[in-house]
Design an enzyme around this catalytic site. Structure first.
Site, PDB file in Angstrom:
ATOM      1  CE  LYS A  81      -3.892   2.005   2.620  1.00 43.68           C
ATOM      2  NZ  LYS A  81      -4.769   1.837   3.805  1.00 43.68           N
ATOM      3  CB  SER A 156      -8.217   3.683   2.859  1.00 46.81           C
ATOM      4  OG  SER A 156      -7.319   3.090   3.784  1.00 46.81           O
ATOM      5  CB  SER A 180      -8.349   1.010   5.930  1.00 53.44           C
ATOM      6  OG  SER A 180      -9.026   2.230   5.810  1.00 53.44           O
TER       7      SER A 180
END
Lengths: 478, 101
Positions: A81, A156, A180
């Site tokens: 990420k 997210s 997330s």
């Protein structure tokens, strides 16, 4: 063959590498080729490191030839990420203000993974500064759901979830502040695991809300999640909130006899999509078939957890994001005065959702409101922590749906922040209480996956993962 | 507890975020809904309840207060990230402004 090897995940691919049936270079090339072909539509990756990945793969193959393999992750291609620092590489956190920021050092998790020989394919797209539940808040465009391009993948960590679900990598890293990792995992039909707060170092993770943020694996199986977790956790002198806790030793089990599964009555009320409810109910039935005792438990303040989160988190956001001022790094909008430099750099470099949370946090911490908001929320947080501790004295895990809905349409919630925030309803409690939690796929309806959410006791990830894996195997066999 | 447009403008200024009138209007509407939602906490009885500590982690350790050096590679990257520079120095707008003539 190439299509098949991309679906294997860590354990499966590692077995082939070990037996010499596959090289890391072949596996890495297969992923890179698929990324090149599908990423323009999915937008899951922000940066792909073709040359570095091939070089790392070649190194892994050479080590193996020499009989010096570093273990199960050696040569396994993973995605990261884009809020975790990899030295010398761009790290944007999904924000314009960091569009050209080059990471100065490695995050602790990257240092640890470097020792395992894992291959890094690149960085995945995310909601700006990890703020969002749909990955629509990325400054670099929305990520698309792999099964329906008109739907969101959740967020997210939407880029990481799609990268794993669409077979663009063997596994990925995500971060979870209110859900997330787990909510996009549920939307995309993969495993998403948030360890106990304090298990994995946050050093080199771009901070959103420091008292909730936690890095974790996003994988094709519970076993793969355990593999990544086992190399990433541990006390770190660079993060003083990391705990010197008991080591993680997997304790897999096939049956669940003697395991008590609690269904929090407050969570199983109104507001759950009917397909989500029926999928998770049938998963609970499977847990019962495996021998688990299923009991209703009282979990008071469940409905207050989201409100606590939406006070404490923006307060921490407003402090953490004050460092992005356009002075020492990041985007600077030239202006005649220092004040205007700040106002323009932040006003134009930081997107609408982070700005909203900065305003909310600045307000809640301001003179005259601190007691009513922040102090009050921190007191209710104590009540929530106690409620979880007391429920987890009576049962071993707490089970709910991961999210109240399936993957929704792009644009559906983007103009209604509160309805977007309600996506975190079932996941946020584990962050507020600091507990480990996992989402495992438990079915699909109309082609859209549903996740079951399990919360366990602090620092007892082994018991939590054992229940999740027993379920996963029973479902796989059934 | 409501929030007026002026409150938002003043908070945005404190947070050093430049907002247009349109953005201020939008923020007023969004924040009102969120504040109404979180106001449910006011109904929770919390007398005598302590504030939560940072985490459940058995943490709270301090490192020695000593300088950490960085490598040449790290130093180069730090310099490379400067939005404006003069040699190895960071260029920034002046903190004190000359009075206008």
């Amino acid at each position: 063959m190439l299509d098949e090897i991309r679906t294997l995940g860590i354990a499966g691919a590692s077995e082939l590498l070990k037996n010499g049936e596959l090289s890391s270079r072949e596996l890495t090339d297969a992923y890179l080729k698929e990324i090149d072909s599908r990423n323009p539509a999915l937008n899951a990756f922000l940066d792909v490191w073709h040359d570095d990945a091939r070089r790392q793969a070649n190194d892994a193959d050479e080590r193996r030839t020499r009989g010096e393999s570093l273990g199960v992750l050696d040569g396994i291609p993973i995605a990261i990420k884009d809020n975790m620092l990899v030295q010398g590489k761009r790290c944007t956190a999904g924000s314009k203000i960091l569009e050209n920021y080059i990471a100065v050092n490695h995050a602790t998790v990257i240092k640890k993974l470097n020792g395992t020989g894992a291959v890094y394919l690149g960085k995945t797209n995310m909601d700006e500064f990890a703020m969002g539940s749909s990955t629509e808040n990325s400054a670099f465009g929305s990520v698309r759901h792999p099964r329906d391009p008109d739907r969101v993948p959740g967020g997210s960590s939407g880029g990481s979830a799609v990268a794993v679900a669409a077979d663009l990598c063997a596994a990925a890293l995500g971060s979870d502040t209110g859900g997330s990792i787990r909510q996009p995992a549920a939307f995309c039909g993969i495993v998403g695991f948030k360890p106990t707060y304090g298990r994995i170092s946050r050093s080199g993770l771009i901070a959103m809300a420091s008292s909730f943020d936690q890095i974790g694996p996003m994988t094709k199986s519970v076993e793969d999640a355990a593999t990544l977790f086992s190399v990433m956790y541990g006390k770190d002198s660079l993060d003083q909130t990391t705990a010197d806790a008991e080591p993680f030793v997997p304790a897999w089990r096939s049956g669940l006899k003697g395991v008590k599964v609690g269904l929090p009555v407050q969570a199983w009320g109104e507001g759950i999509d009917k397909d989500v409810r029926s999928s998770v109910e049938s998963a609970v039935k499977t847990l019962s078939d495996l021998g688990a005792d299923i009991v209703d438990v009282d979990l008071p303040y469940s409905n207050e957890a989201l409100a606590v989160y939406y006070i404490v988190m923006p307060c921490e956001v407003s402090a953490n994001l004050s460092r992005f001022d356009g002075i020492r790094y990041g985007r600077r909008e030239p202006a005649p005065t220092l004040l205007e430099t700040y106002l323009h750099s932040r006003g134009e470099g930081i997107g609408p959702e982070p700005r909203r949370r900065i305003l909310l946090g600045t307000y809640a911490l301001s003179h005259g409101y601190y007691d009513a908001y922040y102090r009050k929320a921190k007191k209710v947080q104590t009540l929530i922590q106690n409620a979880y501790a007391s429920a987890l004295e009576r049962v071993d895990v707490l089970v709910t749906p991961t999210a109240p809905t399936k993957a929704f349409r792009i644009g559906e919630k983007v103009n209604d922040p509160l309805s977007m925030y309600l996506e975190d309803l079932f996941t946020v409690g584990a962050n507020v209480a600091g507990l480990p939690a996992i989402s495992v796929p438990c079915g699909a309806s109309e082609g859209l996956p549903v996740g079951m959410h399990l919360v366990g006791r602090a620092f007892d990830e082994a018991s939590l993962l054992a229940v999740a894996r027993a379920y996963e195997e029973a479902r796989g066999n059934g | 507890m409501g929030m007026t447009r002026d409150d938002i403008a003043s908070i945005a200024h404190l947070a050093r975020i430049g907002l247009s009138d349109e953005e201020l209007e939008r923020a007023e509407k969004d924040l009102e809904g969120i504040l109404r939602y979180v106001d449910r906490l006011q109904k929770v009885e919390t007398s005598g309840v302590p504030e939560a500590s940072a985490s459940v982690a058995k943490a709270g350790t301090f490192r020695a207060d000593e300088a950490h050096t960085c490598s040449e590679a790290e130093r180069d990257l730090i310099l490379k990230n400067f939005p404006a520079r003069d040699g190895d120095l960071l260029k920034a707008p002046a903190v004190f402004e000359r009075p206008k003539r």
